[in-house]
Design a protein around this motif. Structure first.
Motif, PDB file in Angstrom:
ATOM      1  N   ILE A   1      74.659  18.293   1.852  1.00 15.29           N
ATOM      2  CA  ILE A   1      75.387  17.946   3.075  1.00 15.29           C
ATOM      3  C   ILE A   1      76.824  18.460   2.987  1.00 15.29           C
ATOM      4  N   VAL A   2      77.469  18.251   1.825  1.00 20.86           N
ATOM      5  CA  VAL A   2      78.885  18.567   1.671  1.00 20.86           C
ATOM      6  C   VAL A   2      79.141  20.077   1.647  1.00 20.86           C
TER       7      VAL A   2
ATOM      8  N   GLU B   1      81.707  25.148   3.728  1.00 21.79           N
ATOM      9  CA  GLU B   1      81.589  26.545   4.162  1.00 21.79           C
ATOM     10  C   GLU B   1      82.018  26.727   5.613  1.00 21.79           C
ATOM     11  N   LYS B   2      81.855  25.698   6.432  1.00 23.25           N
ATOM     12  CA  LYS B   2      82.280  25.755   7.835  1.00 23.25           C
ATOM     13  C   LYS B   2      83.758  25.404   7.993  1.00 23.25           C
TER      14      LYS B   2
ATOM     15  N   ILE C   1      88.318  18.566   0.117  1.00 22.74           N
ATOM     16  CA  ILE C   1      87.260  18.627  -0.901  1.00 22.74           C
ATOM     17  C   ILE C   1      87.097  20.053  -1.405  1.00 22.74           C
ATOM     18  N   ALA C   2      87.225  21.033  -0.518  1.00 18.79           N
ATOM     19  CA  ALA C   2      87.149  22.441  -0.930  1.00 18.79           C
ATOM     20  C   ALA C   2      88.226  22.757  -1.964  1.00 18.79           C
TER      21      ALA C   2
END
Length: 198
Positions: free
Chosen positions: A16-17, A22-23, A29-30
């Motif tokens: 999910i994460v 990526e979007k 969090i990235a």
């Protein structure tokens, strides 16, 4: 500022994460992933919210702390009994730290209602509906109500209107972060745990 902050995303699996990262939907969090390490955790058997959170906080598996789901089946009386914090008999990480004089705080972790005393710390417990007596120390409940109109669960969680439910859940999650900052400033815990479970 805490030395250790744990932010638990209930149900936040990588399948999910990662697509959300990526979007570009989860920039914080990235950045955490880019500048640190991450990986998959093995779940409990059975894999459920109640067993997973307690395995994390106690360091034990469900066979050792004796709870396997959100409910126990009372076969003798033919009923279901909802498990709560009193169903678990094991010490948790904040108990060990608190006994050593380390200030700890817990916010919104499933399996913590009714709240237990944390030596040298505080707890704002989690429950599935809005109920009273959800903090330790007890006075904290009135403080959070007056400052934030704090509630344990969204008002519209079980309503048919999907958009209203989503917005209410979102508002509650945003409120959790405001409350977290307030509690960190107030108590200055060395260890702080917060769960995102609406």
């Amino acid at each position: 500022m805490p030395k250790v902050i744990v932010i638990g995303l209930d149900g936040g699996t990588w399948n999910i994460v990662k697509p959300l990262i990526e979007k570009g939907k989860l920039p914080t969090i990235a950045n955490l992933i880019k500048d640190s390490c991450y990986g998959d955790l093995e779940s409990t058997i059975p894999p459920s919210t109640f067993t997973g959170w307690k395995a994390y906080s106690t360091g034990k598996n469900p066979g050792k702390f004796g709870v396997f789901s959100s409910v126990n089946v009372d076969t003798k009386n033919k009923r279901l009994i909802v498990n709560d914090s009193r169903s678990y008999k094991s010490k948790e990480i904040w108990d060990y730290l608190g006994e050593r004089g380390i200030i700890c705080g817990v916010l919104n972790m499933p399996t913590t209602y009714p709240p237990k005393r944390i030596p040298n710390g505080f707890m704002v417990s989690h429950f599935f509906i809005n109920v009273p007596n959800y903090t330790y120390p007890k006075y904290l409940e009135n403080e959070l109500k007056s400052k934030f109109n704090y509630k344990l669960a969204p008002d519209y969680l079980y309503m048919i209107d999907k958009d209203l439910t989503i917005q209410d859940c979102r508002n509650v999650i945003i409120q959790r972060f405001d409350v977290a900052q307030y509690l960190i400033d107030k108590f200055d815990p060395a260890f702080f745990h917060m769960s995102i479970f609406w």
